[in-house]
Design an enzyme around this catalytic site. Structure first.
Site, PDB file in Angstrom:
ATOM      1  N   ARG A 172       9.467  61.117  50.239  1.00  0.00           N
ATOM      2  CA  ARG A 172       8.030  61.237  49.948  1.00  0.00           C
ATOM      3  C   ARG A 172       7.231  61.006  51.209  1.00  0.00           C
ATOM      4  O   ARG A 172       6.243  61.673  51.482  1.00  0.00           O
ATOM      5  CB  ARG A 172       7.615  60.223  48.871  1.00  0.00           C
ATOM      6  CG  ARG A 172       7.842  60.667  47.433  1.00  0.00           C
ATOM      7  CD  ARG A 172       9.235  61.225  47.205  1.00  0.00           C
ATOM      8  NE  ARG A 172       9.521  61.575  45.833  1.00  0.00           N
ATOM      9  CZ  ARG A 172      10.080  60.745  44.950  1.00  0.00           C
ATOM     10  NH1 ARG A 172      10.428  59.504  45.292  1.00  0.00           N
ATOM     11  NH2 ARG A 172      10.324  61.157  43.717  1.00  0.00           N
ATOM     12  N   ASP A 201      14.803  64.694  48.225  1.00  0.00           N
ATOM     13  CA  ASP A 201      14.034  64.734  46.968  1.00  0.00           C
ATOM     14  C   ASP A 201      13.247  66.029  46.955  1.00  0.00           C
ATOM     15  O   ASP A 201      13.414  66.873  47.850  1.00  0.00           O
ATOM     16  CB  ASP A 201      13.112  63.499  46.858  1.00  0.00           C
ATOM     17  CG  ASP A 201      12.902  63.077  45.412  1.00  0.00           C
ATOM     18  OD1 ASP A 201      12.368  63.895  44.633  1.00  0.00           O
ATOM     19  OD2 ASP A 201      13.283  61.955  45.034  1.00  0.00           O
ATOM     20  N   HIS A 276      15.357  66.518  41.422  1.00  0.00           N
ATOM     21  CA  HIS A 276      14.753  66.038  42.681  1.00  0.00           C
ATOM     22  C   HIS A 276      15.320  66.837  43.852  1.00  0.00           C
ATOM     23  O   HIS A 276      15.653  66.275  44.898  1.00  0.00           O
ATOM     24  CB  HIS A 276      15.003  64.532  42.851  1.00  0.00           C
ATOM     25  CG  HIS A 276      14.232  63.703  41.864  1.00  0.00           C
ATOM     26  ND1 HIS A 276      12.895  63.409  42.023  1.00  0.00           N
ATOM     27  CD2 HIS A 276      14.601  63.137  40.685  1.00  0.00           C
ATOM     28  CE1 HIS A 276      12.468  62.677  40.995  1.00  0.00           C
ATOM     29  NE2 HIS A 276      13.482  62.506  40.159  1.00  0.00           N
ATOM     30  N   ASP A 343      18.984  61.123  38.473  1.00  0.00           N
ATOM     31  CA  ASP A 343      17.815  60.722  37.688  1.00  0.00           C
ATOM     32  C   ASP A 343      16.929  61.903  37.309  1.00  0.00           C
ATOM     33  O   ASP A 343      16.869  62.917  37.999  1.00  0.00           O
ATOM     34  CB  ASP A 343      16.974  59.688  38.461  1.00  0.00           C
ATOM     35  CG  ASP A 343      16.539  60.196  39.833  1.00  0.00           C
ATOM     36  OD1 ASP A 343      17.332  60.932  40.461  1.00  0.00           O
ATOM     37  OD2 ASP A 343      15.428  59.875  40.265  1.00  0.00           O
ATOM     38  N   GLU A 344      16.247  61.719  36.192  1.00  0.00           N
ATOM     39  CA  GLU A 344      15.109  62.550  35.757  1.00  0.00           C
ATOM     40  C   GLU A 344      15.374  64.061  35.800  1.00  0.00           C
ATOM     41  O   GLU A 344      14.513  64.821  36.223  1.00  0.00           O
ATOM     42  CB  GLU A 344      13.878  62.210  36.609  1.00  0.00           C
ATOM     43  CG  GLU A 344      13.457  60.755  36.449  1.00  0.00           C
ATOM     44  CD  GLU A 344      12.209  60.419  37.229  1.00  0.00           C
ATOM     45  OE1 GLU A 344      11.272  59.906  36.603  1.00  0.00           O
ATOM     46  OE2 GLU A 344      12.171  60.632  38.457  1.00  0.00           O
ATOM     47  N   TYR A 437      10.151  47.699  41.561  1.00  0.00           N
ATOM     48  CA  TYR A 437       9.628  48.871  42.272  1.00  0.00           C
ATOM     49  C   TYR A 437       8.413  48.425  43.086  1.00  0.00           C
ATOM     50  O   TYR A 437       7.348  48.121  42.550  1.00  0.00           O
ATOM     51  CB  TYR A 437       9.254  49.979  41.274  1.00  0.00           C
ATOM     52  CG  TYR A 437      10.399  50.921  40.941  1.00  0.00           C
ATOM     53  CD1 TYR A 437      11.719  50.485  41.019  1.00  0.00           C
ATOM     54  CD2 TYR A 437      10.172  52.239  40.556  1.00  0.00           C
ATOM     55  CE1 TYR A 437      12.774  51.346  40.717  1.00  0.00           C
ATOM     56  CE2 TYR A 437      11.222  53.107  40.252  1.00  0.00           C
ATOM     57  CZ  TYR A 437      12.517  52.648  40.335  1.00  0.00           C
ATOM     58  OH  TYR A 437      13.555  53.503  40.032  1.00  0.00           O
ATOM     59  N   TRP A 487       9.538  53.070  47.005  1.00  0.00           N
ATOM     60  CA  TRP A 487       9.162  54.484  46.863  1.00  0.00           C
ATOM     61  C   TRP A 487       7.866  54.716  47.629  1.00  0.00           C
ATOM     62  O   TRP A 487       6.965  53.872  47.610  1.00  0.00           O
ATOM     63  CB  TRP A 487       8.988  54.845  45.385  1.00  0.00           C
ATOM     64  CG  TRP A 487      10.227  54.633  44.578  1.00  0.00           C
ATOM     65  CD1 TRP A 487      10.455  53.635  43.675  1.00  0.00           C
ATOM     66  CD2 TRP A 487      11.432  55.426  44.598  1.00  0.00           C
ATOM     67  NE1 TRP A 487      11.710  53.763  43.135  1.00  0.00           N
ATOM     68  CE2 TRP A 487      12.332  54.854  43.689  1.00  0.00           C
ATOM     69  CE3 TRP A 487      11.811  56.559  45.310  1.00  0.00           C
ATOM     70  CZ2 TRP A 487      13.602  55.367  43.457  1.00  0.00           C
ATOM     71  CZ3 TRP A 487      13.080  57.086  45.085  1.00  0.00           C
ATOM     72  CH2 TRP A 487      13.951  56.490  44.166  1.00  0.00           C
ATOM     73  N   THR A 488       7.754  55.864  48.279  1.00  0.00           N
ATOM     74  CA  THR A 488       6.678  56.011  49.266  1.00  0.00           C
ATOM     75  C   THR A 488       5.638  57.092  48.918  1.00  0.00           C
ATOM     76  O   THR A 488       5.002  57.633  49.816  1.00  0.00           O
ATOM     77  CB  THR A 488       7.300  56.316  50.642  1.00  0.00           C
ATOM     78  OG1 THR A 488       8.178  57.452  50.495  1.00  0.00           O
ATOM     79  CG2 THR A 488       8.088  55.149  51.180  1.00  0.00           C
ATOM     80  N   GLU A 489       5.479  57.371  47.639  1.00  0.00           N
ATOM     81  CA  GLU A 489       4.505  58.397  47.239  1.00  0.00           C
ATOM     82  C   GLU A 489       3.104  58.147  47.801  1.00  0.00           C
ATOM     83  O   GLU A 489       2.348  59.077  48.054  1.00  0.00           O
ATOM     84  CB  GLU A 489       4.395  58.466  45.705  1.00  0.00           C
ATOM     85  CG  GLU A 489       5.504  59.236  45.020  1.00  0.00           C
ATOM     86  CD  GLU A 489       6.699  58.377  44.651  1.00  0.00           C
ATOM     87  OE1 GLU A 489       6.924  57.339  45.314  1.00  0.00           O
ATOM     88  OE2 GLU A 489       7.419  58.739  43.702  1.00  0.00           O
TER      89      GLU A 489
HETATM   90  C1  ACM Z   1      13.706  56.931  39.804  1.00  0.00           C
HETATM   91  O1  ACM Z   1      12.752  56.149  39.901  1.00  0.00           O
HETATM   92  N1  ACM Z   1      13.500  58.192  39.448  1.00  0.00           N
HETATM   93  C2  ACM Z   1      15.060  56.517  40.081  1.00  0.00           C
END
Ligand code: ACM
Ligand code: ZN
Length: 774
Positions: A172, A201, A276, A343-344, A437, A487-489
């Site tokens: 990100r 990602d 991702h 994930d996701e 997180y 996480w660096t969004e």
């Molecule tokens: C995640 O936060 N999608 C692992």
């Protein structure tokens, strides 16, 4: 001297026997994470050019050089190093100690360090490093003379968990190599041993792969939408310039891996799949399902429907590609573990794709979740065939089978899904998003830079206990450790990463290293303060959010109760009600304040006469609804009559939220009949998070809470509702002087966000604050 050590040791042994150390004495020596046993003595051990490190072999010498270099760089002298000879800082192998454990005996003439492996020796030296004056971290020679000493102490130490990790998301936000190196150094000071490197990602592919040059030529670059918050950014169009990004060359990776290894940190690379993966698929679109007709680009934000574009599970060249990528990754990263994501993954395209459907048929797979199970197992089998172990996100448990021996990283909610894997005998690691997180707010939101969701404060991270009382005993034995995820969004520069990491990383370290019965919040803060001084000397600007005040203003029987709280018990809260700035001699806050009219309360935290946090300004404005109950007593709804306006952050605990479009209805009891001229309600729009105004608002009034008459209303157009941006609007309605005691508000939400929204199909949410009745 012998007598001296004897006295120290007797005290130490006594403390082990009684199972506790001398807390009063311990208070004077602060470090983080808190050691298992610590017995301070009196006096100091001075380091100088007369200091000689005596080590048993070249490996120990390498570890000692790590500390010696700091003296050379900053203090201007170089302790000597003697391999196999005499010295006054002696490293001695003691095979009776566990891996990573160490003992450290500091006396004025000498220091004796025992460990069974290099990790233990390294951690003993990190303890010494933290006890030294923080200036030891300077990059250049210190221009003043300092006494480079540490206090006399005996320490026995070993970690609670073997896996003590931090995830860095370089996708990100591409974190420059120099910053990654500095973070690794800061991790090692905290005795963290694993860097989970999230390298790929939807938002960028960050590692050079020689066989597939387009992964970084194309996949590392994206359009510039940095003027908007991450979730509000629209997808790229074909041909748009892609100036934002970067990647690590294989040379860079080797340098980072070696730098980390010198600090006993293992870098575990993650190649995320099957989802991702928009960055990879931008470079090689043929790896997506053939049913994908949209333009695939490296995403600057969440991606909406484009995030559903994932690797095709029916196409063998996808597995060929991923195996080739893994070959280079495993060549670059000698880590025991390789993270394969998982994930996701939305199965939108897999459900329609003839290749995916054919694979399911051929492999006898019951559904698309099992198709993902097949995908993960196939990659896992390949990685395992090369002698590595596999880690995956907790969605791996959605399939009816898990890759053999796979380790599950529990992230959703409180990490419960990982227990499904534990039930099947799999090892797991806990990184619950709700606590670990670090993207979430670390303090009262009014003072924080914009980010996602709610709060994970320093204290929330510190208080985390992964082993729950209701766990089966075997779960605890399968738990490898804990991880925080950076996480660096919302990061646009390296300083943003530092700010979110520090000091919460210190809290993670104590969760990971220190036994729960040894944890002590007040002592931790002292140790962390010391660590922060080291960070400051390294030029890291850490967050001071822990000194800010969280307010809670609640209506109660027509008045307001104001509660002020700071997570640090070692500060005082001082406040004013006359508009002046709070000082160290302002009124001391001890218990909640009662407010009955318009008033501005200003408060701040103080210690030793100095202001520690930012000044909190509560501009309470009174109207006929202020302090009045909302029938039904729902805590969230009380926020609408507490005299305070919500900020532009809809998560700031001042906004009242409805997740669904229907059933938005509440009734304010004005406690007596009032003349009503105007009704106003504040409403926030946050386009990126699907927070929108409702379709309609209706106001009805009553004298008896039984018969209501509608007196006002508003309707909004579809275009107006889904306007982009983040803004607050006040909707006013003329009540024409009507008299009533009860005011009922009914609203209808806008329903699903339209197809061209950044969150297509997601139910729009409604947030109100504040109600103003004149
Ligand atoms: C995640 O936060 N999608 C692992
Ligand atoms: Zn497919």
């Amino acid at each position: 001297m012998i007598k001296y050590i004897f006295i120290l040791l007797t005290g130490f042994l006594a403390s082990i026997v009684t199972g506790c150390d001398n807390t009063n004495l311990t208070r004077s020596i602060s470090m983080v994470p808190r050691p298992a046993q610590m017995m301070p003595g009196s006096g100091n051990h001075l380091f100088s050019d007369q200091t000689v490190f005596a080590v048993e072999n070249e490996e120990q010498a390498e570890i000692a050089r790590g500390l010696i270099t700091l003296f050379t760089r900053t203090a201007g002298f170089t302790p000597k190093l003697n391999v196999g000879g005499e010295g006054n800082v002696r490293l001695l192998t003691d095979p009776s100690l566990k891996s990573e454990a160490y003992s450290l005996e500091v006396s004025p003439p000498e220091i004796v360090i025992k460990a069974s492996d290099n990790k233990g020796f390294f951690y003993a030296l990190q303890t010494i490093r933290q006890l030294l004056p923080p200036s030891i971290e300077r990059e250049s020679l210190l221009d003043k003379k300092l006494e480079w000493s540490i206090p006399v102490v005996i320490i026995q130490d070993e970690p609670r968990f073997g896996y003590r990790a931090l995830l860095l998301d370089a996708s990100r936000f591409f974190i420059p190599k120099e910053n990654v190196l500095r973070i690794i150094d800061c991790m090692s000071m905290l005795k963290l041993n694993t860097l989970h490197f999230h390298l790929t990602d939807d938002n960028g592919w960050r590692v050079e792969i020689k066989k597939y040059p387009r992964l970084t030529e194309v996949g590392a670059w994206r359009v510039d939408h940095q003027d908007l918050p991450f979730p509000a950014r629209r997808n790229p169009k074909k041909g748009e310039p892609t100036p934002v990004g970067g990647f690590y060359t294989q040379e860079d990776i080797r340098e980072m891996v070696a730098y980390a290894a010198e600090r006993q940190v293992e870098i575990v690379p993650e190649i995320d799949m099957p989802a991702h993966s928009n960055a990879a698929l931008t470079a090689y679109p043929r790896l997506a399902c053939p049913t994908v007709k949209d333009y695939i680009g490296v995403l600057p934000g969440l991606g909406g429907r484009n995030s559903e574009i994932i690797y095709c599970a029916g196409n063998d060249s996808v597995f060929n590609f991923l195996q080739n990528v893994m070959d280079e990754i495993m060549e670059l990263f000698p880590s025991r573990y390789i993270h394969i994501g998982g994930d996701e993954a939305q199965k939108t395209h897999w459900k329609k794709c003839p290749l995916c459907q054919a694979r399911m048929k051929k492999e006898n797979l019951a559904n698309e979740e099992d198709l993902q199970g097949y995908f993960m197992k196939r990659i896992s089998d390949y990685v395992r065939s090369k002698g590595r172990e596999v880690i995956g996100w907790d969605e791996l448990t959605n399939s009816s089978f898990l890759p053999e021996e796979s380790i599950i990283l529990g992230w959703q909610g409180f990490g419960q899904a990982a227990l499904k894997a534990a039930e099947k005998g799999h090892r797991f690691i806990m990184t619950p998003a709700r606590i670990m997180y670090l993207i979430r707010y670390q303090g009262p939101q009014w003072f924080e830079p914009l980010t996602y969701f709610g709060n994970n404060t320093l204290k929330d991270v510190y208080d985390y206990e992964p082993v729950q009382k209701d766990w089966k005993p075997e779960y605890a034995s399968l738990l490898m450790g804990v991880q925080a995820c950076m996480w660096t969004e919302f990061c646009n520069k390296p300083e943003d990463v530092d700010y979110l990491l520090f000091p919460r990383l210190a809290a993670l370290a104590e969760v990971a290293w220190t036994q729960p019965d040894k944890k002590d919040w007040a002592l931790f803060l002292k140790g962390m303060d010391r660590y922060n001084e080291h960070l400051a000397e390294k030029g890291i600007v850490y967050a001071r959010s822990m000194y800010n005040i969280q307010h809670k203003v609640t209506p109660e029987n027509g008045v307001l109760q104001v509660k002020l709280e700071c997570i640090r018990p070692d500060v005082e809260i001082r406040y004013t009600v006359d508009g002046s700035e709070p000082t160290a001699s302002s009124s001391l806050y001890t218990d909640s304040l009662t407010v009955t009219a318009t008033q501005t309360i200003k408060s701040a935290t103080f210690a030793q006469g100095e202001q520690m946090g930012q000044t909190l300004v509560l501009p309470i404005v009174w109207n006929k609804a202020t302090g009045k109950p909302i029938l039904g007593n729902k805590p969230n709804e009380k926020l609408m009559t507490n005299g305070l306006r919500g900020s532009l952050k809809y998560t700031d605990f001042e906004w009242c939220c409805w997740e669904k479009s229907d059933h938005i209805s509440f009734t304010i009891d004005l406690l007596q009949k009032e003349k009503l001229n105007a009704f106003t309600i504040g409403c926030i729009t946050n386009y990126g998070m699907a927070v929108h105004k409702p379709k309609s608002i209706r106001i009805a009034v009553s004298d008896d809470n039984e018969t209501y008459r509608e007196v006002a209303g508003l309707n909004f157009t579809f275009r107006d509702i889904f306007r982009e941006g983040t803004f607050i609007e006040d909707f006013s309605m003329d009540m024409k002087g009507t008299e009533a005691r009860y005011v009922r508000v009914t609203a209808e939400g806008a329903g699903e966000c339209p197809a061209d929204h950044v969150r297509p199909g997601q139910e729009a949410r409604v947030y109100f604050d504040e109600i103003m009745i004149e």
